[in-house]
Write a protein that holds these residues in place. Structure first.
Motif, PDB file in Angstrom:
ATOM      1  N   CYS A  35       0.785  -1.237   0.000  1.00  0.00           N
ATOM      2  CA  CYS A  35       0.000   0.000   0.000  1.00  0.00           C
ATOM      3  C   CYS A  35       0.815   1.284   0.000  1.00  0.00           C
ATOM      4  CB  CYS A  35      -1.033  -0.005   1.109  1.00  0.00           C
ATOM      5  SG  CYS A  35      -0.420   0.055   2.785  1.00  0.00           S
ATOM      6  N   GLY A  36       2.076   1.253   0.393  1.00  0.00           N
ATOM      7  CA  GLY A  36       2.947   2.416   0.243  1.00  0.00           C
ATOM      8  C   GLY A  36       2.364   3.704   0.767  1.00  0.00           C
ATOM      9  N   ASN A  37       2.191   4.672  -0.095  1.00  0.00           N
ATOM     10  CA  ASN A  37       1.642   5.965   0.311  1.00  0.00           C
ATOM     11  C   ASN A  37       0.130   6.061   0.119  1.00  0.00           C
ATOM     12  OD1 ASN A  37       3.959   7.348   1.325  1.00  0.00           O
ATOM     13  ND2 ASN A  37       4.725   7.443  -0.763  1.00  0.00           N
ATOM     14  N   GLY A  38      -0.508   4.943  -0.226  1.00  0.00           N
ATOM     15  CA  GLY A  38      -1.966   4.892  -0.248  1.00  0.00           C
ATOM     16  C   GLY A  38      -2.637   5.204  -1.562  1.00  0.00           C
ATOM     17  N   ASN A  39      -1.874   5.490  -2.600  1.00  0.00           N
ATOM     18  CA  ASN A  39      -2.505   5.882  -3.866  1.00  0.00           C
ATOM     19  C   ASN A  39      -3.349   4.762  -4.474  1.00  0.00           C
ATOM     20  OD1 ASN A  39      -1.400   8.517  -3.856  1.00  0.00           O
ATOM     21  ND2 ASN A  39       0.548   7.659  -4.523  1.00  0.00           N
ATOM     22  N   ASP A  40      -2.827   3.543  -4.494  1.00  0.00           N
ATOM     23  CA  ASP A  40      -3.599   2.436  -5.053  1.00  0.00           C
ATOM     24  C   ASP A  40      -4.746   2.041  -4.134  1.00  0.00           C
ATOM     25  OD1 ASP A  40      -2.170   2.221  -7.437  1.00  0.00           O
ATOM     26  OD2 ASP A  40      -0.714   0.840  -6.566  1.00  0.00           O
ATOM     27  N   THR A  41      -4.535   2.112  -2.830  1.00  0.00           N
ATOM     28  CA  THR A  41      -5.613   1.801  -1.893  1.00  0.00           C
ATOM     29  C   THR A  41      -6.768   2.778  -2.091  1.00  0.00           C
ATOM     30  OG1 THR A  41      -3.986   0.981  -0.302  1.00  0.00           O
ATOM     31  CG2 THR A  41      -6.198   1.423   0.528  1.00  0.00           C
ATOM     32  N   LEU A  42      -6.464   4.048  -2.238  1.00  0.00           N
ATOM     33  CA  LEU A  42      -7.486   5.063  -2.494  1.00  0.00           C
ATOM     34  C   LEU A  42      -8.208   4.777  -3.806  1.00  0.00           C
ATOM     35  CD1 LEU A  42      -8.892   7.751  -1.775  1.00  0.00           C
ATOM     36  CD2 LEU A  42      -7.001   8.923  -2.945  1.00  0.00           C
TER      37      LEU A  42
ATOM     38  N   GLU B 225       5.012   3.357   8.615  1.00  0.00           N
ATOM     39  CA  GLU B 225       4.869   4.635   7.906  1.00  0.00           C
ATOM     40  C   GLU B 225       3.915   4.502   6.718  1.00  0.00           C
ATOM     41  OE1 GLU B 225       7.680   7.841   5.465  1.00  0.00           O
ATOM     42  OE2 GLU B 225       8.592   6.047   6.327  1.00  0.00           O
ATOM     43  N   ALA B 226       4.023   3.406   5.988  1.00  0.00           N
ATOM     44  CA  ALA B 226       3.158   3.189   4.825  1.00  0.00           C
ATOM     45  C   ALA B 226       1.705   3.003   5.252  1.00  0.00           C
ATOM     46  CB  ALA B 226       3.641   1.974   4.041  1.00  0.00           C
ATOM     47  N   ILE B 227       1.483   2.235   6.291  1.00  0.00           N
ATOM     48  CA  ILE B 227       0.113   2.028   6.776  1.00  0.00           C
ATOM     49  C   ILE B 227      -0.478   3.358   7.243  1.00  0.00           C
ATOM     50  CG2 ILE B 227      -1.294   0.909   8.554  1.00  0.00           C
ATOM     51  CD1 ILE B 227      -0.369  -1.016   6.322  1.00  0.00           C
ATOM     52  N   LEU B 228       0.309   4.138   7.977  1.00  0.00           N
ATOM     53  CA  LEU B 228      -0.165   5.443   8.437  1.00  0.00           C
ATOM     54  C   LEU B 228      -0.482   6.356   7.253  1.00  0.00           C
ATOM     55  CD1 LEU B 228      -0.783   7.454  10.699  1.00  0.00           C
ATOM     56  CD2 LEU B 228       1.642   8.069  10.698  1.00  0.00           C
ATOM     57  N   ASN B 229       0.428   6.440   6.289  1.00  0.00           N
ATOM     58  CA  ASN B 229       0.197   7.269   5.096  1.00  0.00           C
ATOM     59  C   ASN B 229      -1.092   6.860   4.385  1.00  0.00           C
ATOM     60  OD1 ASN B 229       2.674   8.490   5.579  1.00  0.00           O
ATOM     61  ND2 ASN B 229       3.752   7.372   3.967  1.00  0.00           N
ATOM     62  N   THR B 230      -1.299   5.559   4.292  1.00  0.00           N
ATOM     63  CA  THR B 230      -2.487   5.047   3.608  1.00  0.00           C
ATOM     64  C   THR B 230      -3.752   5.367   4.393  1.00  0.00           C
ATOM     65  OG1 THR B 230      -1.167   3.310   2.576  1.00  0.00           O
ATOM     66  CG2 THR B 230      -3.544   2.963   2.645  1.00  0.00           C
ATOM     67  N   LYS B 231      -3.703   5.196   5.707  1.00  0.00           N
ATOM     68  CA  LYS B 231      -4.879   5.512   6.530  1.00  0.00           C
ATOM     69  C   LYS B 231      -5.253   6.982   6.426  1.00  0.00           C
ATOM     70  CE  LYS B 231      -4.677   1.880  10.024  1.00  0.00           C
ATOM     71  NZ  LYS B 231      -4.455   1.571  11.444  1.00  0.00           N
ATOM     72  N   VAL B 232      -4.264   7.850   6.417  1.00  0.00           N
ATOM     73  CA  VAL B 232      -4.534   9.289   6.286  1.00  0.00           C
ATOM     74  C   VAL B 232      -5.191   9.581   4.940  1.00  0.00           C
ATOM     75  CG1 VAL B 232      -3.426  11.560   6.050  1.00  0.00           C
ATOM     76  CG2 VAL B 232      -2.751  10.032   7.919  1.00  0.00           C
ATOM     77  N   LYS B 233      -4.657   8.988   3.889  1.00  0.00           N
ATOM     78  CA  LYS B 233      -5.166   9.257   2.538  1.00  0.00           C
ATOM     79  C   LYS B 233      -6.565   8.679   2.324  1.00  0.00           C
ATOM     80  CE  LYS B 233      -2.386   9.938  -0.701  1.00  0.00           C
ATOM     81  NZ  LYS B 233      -1.289   9.886  -1.632  1.00  0.00           N
ATOM     82  N   THR B 234      -6.924   7.630   3.070  1.00  0.00           N
ATOM     83  CA  THR B 234      -8.192   6.934   2.818  1.00  0.00           C
ATOM     84  C   THR B 234      -9.153   7.023   3.998  1.00  0.00           C
ATOM     85  OG1 THR B 234      -7.233   4.850   3.614  1.00  0.00           O
ATOM     86  CG2 THR B 234      -7.076   5.305   1.235  1.00  0.00           C
ATOM     87  N   GLN B 235      -8.983   8.015   4.841  1.00  0.00           N
ATOM     88  CA  GLN B 235      -9.765   8.089   6.078  1.00  0.00           C
ATOM     89  C   GLN B 235     -11.271   8.190   5.869  1.00  0.00           C
ATOM     90  OE1 GLN B 235      -8.465  11.461   8.374  1.00  0.00           O
ATOM     91  NE2 GLN B 235      -8.246  12.717   6.561  1.00  0.00           N
ATOM     92  N   GLU B 236     -11.727   8.620   4.704  1.00  0.00           N
ATOM     93  CA  GLU B 236     -13.169   8.746   4.480  1.00  0.00           C
ATOM     94  C   GLU B 236     -13.847   7.408   4.195  1.00  0.00           C
ATOM     95  OE1 GLU B 236     -14.431   9.898   0.159  1.00  0.00           O
ATOM     96  OE2 GLU B 236     -12.545  10.947   0.549  1.00  0.00           O
ATOM     97  N   PHE B 237     -13.084   6.346   4.016  1.00  0.00           N
ATOM     98  CA  PHE B 237     -13.642   5.043   3.647  1.00  0.00           C
ATOM     99  C   PHE B 237     -13.743   4.123   4.858  1.00  0.00           C
ATOM    100  CE2 PHE B 237     -11.832   6.774  -0.192  1.00  0.00           C
ATOM    101  CZ  PHE B 237     -12.805   6.515  -1.136  1.00  0.00           C
ATOM    102  N   ASN B 238     -14.793   3.307   4.874  1.00  0.00           N
ATOM    103  CA  ASN B 238     -14.947   2.328   5.948  1.00  0.00           C
ATOM    104  C   ASN B 238     -14.900   0.893   5.432  1.00  0.00           C
ATOM    105  OD1 ASN B 238     -17.407   2.057   4.724  1.00  0.00           O
ATOM    106  ND2 ASN B 238     -18.604   2.837   6.427  1.00  0.00           N
TER     107      ASN B 238
END
Length: 186
Positions: A29-36, A55-68
């Motif tokens: 998931c890296g910086n969350g771009n693909d997860t988003l 760090e990658a998990i945190l970055n991804t969570k920040v980028k995708t926080q609107e999703f459940n």
């Protein structure tokens, strides 16, 4: 434009194999771009995001926080199939961005051993006509080793089991990234 760049083409491949109810995996998931991207595509489905770095998990969570509909795991992708299989018998699509975390520690990279293990186990739980897309970065020493070994592995996949695609720009310098796509046939 007739020819897509590497990342847009990877996303088109994923989009052509999923719908809003799909079960999908971001294996790195890296910086969350693909997860988003995946979360936006499968709003009524589930996204499983994996990375070994906090760090990658945190970055991804920040980028995708609107999703459940996202499940985050600070684990290597070689563990993904066993975790997902506890919830779902099959997945529709997986994406990998191999190499190191952009803007992160370049000494921490994916490697061929765990990547091949992840491909094998995720392929086993990928439904018929599902897809695994790998964006491969051979431009650094570990990336070149991983590229060579992953290529050898995917060449050995029986054509009755999967279509394997290699998408690459051959006139670019410095070992540019490329795509390997594995579409399950059975």
């Amino acid at each position: 434009m007739i020819v897509d760049g590497i990342l847009p083409f990877a996303r088109k491949l994923i989009q052509s194999h999923i719908d809003e109810h799909s079960i999908v995996v971001d294996a790195t998931c890296g910086n969350g771009n693909d997860t988003l991207f995946l979360a936006n595509q499968v709003r009524n489905g589930q996204v499983y995001a994996f990375d070994i770095q906090a760090e990658a998990i945190l970055n991804t969570k920040v980028k995708t926080q609107e999703f459940n509909n996202i499940h985050y795991f600070q684990l290597g992708h070689e563990h993904a199939a066993s975790i997902i299989n506890n919830d779902h018998p099959f997945i529709d699509a997986t994406i990998f961005n191999l190499g190191y975390l952009p803007k992160g520690d370049k000494q921490i990279t994916t490697n061929s051993h765990t990547t091949i293990e992840a491909i094998q186990t995720l392929f086993n739980i990928t439904k018929k006509d599902g897809i695994i897309v790998l964006v491969v970065y051979p431009g650094h020493p570990e990336g070149q080793i991983e590229s060579n070994e992953v290529n050898e592995f995917v060449k050995s996949i029986d054509q009755q089991d999967a279509h394997v695609l290699h998408y690459q720009f051959i006139n670019q310098k410095n070992n540019p990234p490329y795509i390997i796509a594995i579409e399950k046939r059975n």
